[in-house]
Write a protein that holds these residues in place. Structure first.
Motif, PDB file in Angstrom:
ATOM      1  N   PHE A 175       0.874  -1.360   0.063  1.00  0.00           N
ATOM      2  CA  PHE A 175       0.007   0.094   0.164  1.00  0.00           C
ATOM      3  C   PHE A 175       0.898   1.325   0.009  1.00  0.00           C
ATOM      4  O   PHE A 175       1.971   1.257   0.538  1.00  0.00           O
ATOM      5  CB  PHE A 175      -0.894  -0.152   1.282  1.00  0.00           C
ATOM      6  CG  PHE A 175      -1.718  -1.379   1.370  1.00  0.00           C
ATOM      7  CD1 PHE A 175      -3.087  -1.217   0.744  1.00  0.00           C
ATOM      8  CD2 PHE A 175      -1.592  -2.532   1.882  1.00  0.00           C
ATOM      9  CE1 PHE A 175      -3.884  -2.317   0.786  1.00  0.00           C
ATOM     10  CE2 PHE A 175      -2.200  -3.375   2.034  1.00  0.00           C
ATOM     11  CZ  PHE A 175      -3.532  -3.255   1.695  1.00  0.00           C
ATOM     12  N   CYS A 190       1.487  -1.670  -7.506  1.00  0.00           N
ATOM     13  CA  CYS A 190       0.490  -2.148  -6.670  1.00  0.00           C
ATOM     14  C   CYS A 190      -0.623  -2.570  -7.483  1.00  0.00           C
ATOM     15  O   CYS A 190      -1.960  -2.515  -7.144  1.00  0.00           O
ATOM     16  CB  CYS A 190      -0.096  -1.159  -5.705  1.00  0.00           C
ATOM     17  SG  CYS A 190      -0.639   0.346  -6.257  1.00  0.00           S
ATOM     18  N   ARG A 196      -5.078   0.522  -3.073  1.00  0.00           N
ATOM     19  CA  ARG A 196      -3.731   0.333  -2.517  1.00  0.00           C
ATOM     20  C   ARG A 196      -2.947   1.705  -2.645  1.00  0.00           C
ATOM     21  O   ARG A 196      -1.693   1.786  -2.136  1.00  0.00           O
ATOM     22  CB  ARG A 196      -3.052  -0.687  -3.148  1.00  0.00           C
ATOM     23  CG  ARG A 196      -3.557  -2.178  -3.086  1.00  0.00           C
ATOM     24  CD  ARG A 196      -2.749  -3.347  -3.818  1.00  0.00           C
ATOM     25  NE  ARG A 196      -3.617  -4.404  -3.377  1.00  0.00           N
ATOM     26  CZ  ARG A 196      -3.199  -5.219  -2.570  1.00  0.00           C
ATOM     27  NH1 ARG A 196      -2.358  -4.912  -1.661  1.00  0.00           N
ATOM     28  NH2 ARG A 196      -3.738  -6.419  -2.423  1.00  0.00           N
TER      29      ARG A 196
END
Length: 221
Positions: A175, A190, A196
């Motif tokens: 994240f 991501c 995220r």
């Protein structure tokens, strides 16, 4: 919304359904400690307070890497060098952080080192845990290594996890909390998942509790 807590949160007669549940997690926070980050570090400290009790009786642990150092811009510092720590110890580390880092934040390089199976940062991943990596900065992707690393270089290492207790086919739960104008830059790292990438503003403890709730969605308590 259903979360992994042994409760039928959505009242559909099923418990913890449709989750990618993890019972033993190593959560590595990578935090920019440059001068502009003080309110965000404080918000994270306040935000995690709501979870300290839940984590205390669990197998979940925390790690902390900060960057950049005051006089060596490209160097991160691992504040949990020997082992991942419990939630109370992690909260204490956050409470002791100062926003006194240099002005060039090598966030991309540090994340790349954290997910590298060669483990150049010496992260004390446990061999039977699942890895989470949470980066918090307000300056977007930067590389100071001379290799000009980008989020695209992170992508293959997080899409085929080779750290901690990963098994074939696993991906790293990663994240990015960053300024709004940089969020799209992290997309390749991501899985282009909009859940995220998270706006760092506003720096509110209550809001950061909600951010952590979303991140911990599949972490079982």
């Amino acid at each position: 919304e259903e979360v992994c807590d042994g409760i039928d949160n959505d009242c559909d007669g099923e418990i913890d359904e449709d989750l990618n549940a993890h019972d033993k997690v190593d959560m590595l926070f990578i935090i920019d400690i440059s001068g502009s980050m003080c309110p965000y570090i404080q918000a994270l400290y306040e935000g995690i307070t709501a979870y300290v009790g839940d984590f205390q009786d669990s197998e979940h642990r925390f790690g902390l890497v900060v960057h950049p150092m005051r006089h060596t811009y490209a160097m991160p510092e691992l504040l949990t060098p020997s082992m991942m720590v419990d939630a109370v110890s992690f909260q204490a580390l956050l409470g002791g952080l100062e926003c006194n880092g240099g002005g060039a934040e090598p966030t991309t390089d540090v994340i790349l080192g954290a997910v590298d199976p060669m483990n150049p940062l010496g992260i004390p991943w446990r061999s039977d845990s699942f890895p989470y990596v949470i980066s918090i900065s307000d300056e977007g992707p930067q590389s100071m290594s001379g290799a000009y690393n980008t989020p695209s270089d992170i992508a293959p290492l997080v899409s085929s996890c080779q750290i901690a207790g990963c098994e074939p086919g696993d991906f790293v739960e990663i994240f990015f909390i960053d300024a709004a104008n940089y969020l799209s830059s992290w997309g390749p790292a991501c899985f282009q998942d909009p859940d995220r990438v998270i706006d760092i503003d506003p720096a509110s403890g209550t809001r950061y509790t909600q951010i952590l709730q979303d991140i911990f969605h599949d972490v079982c308590f």
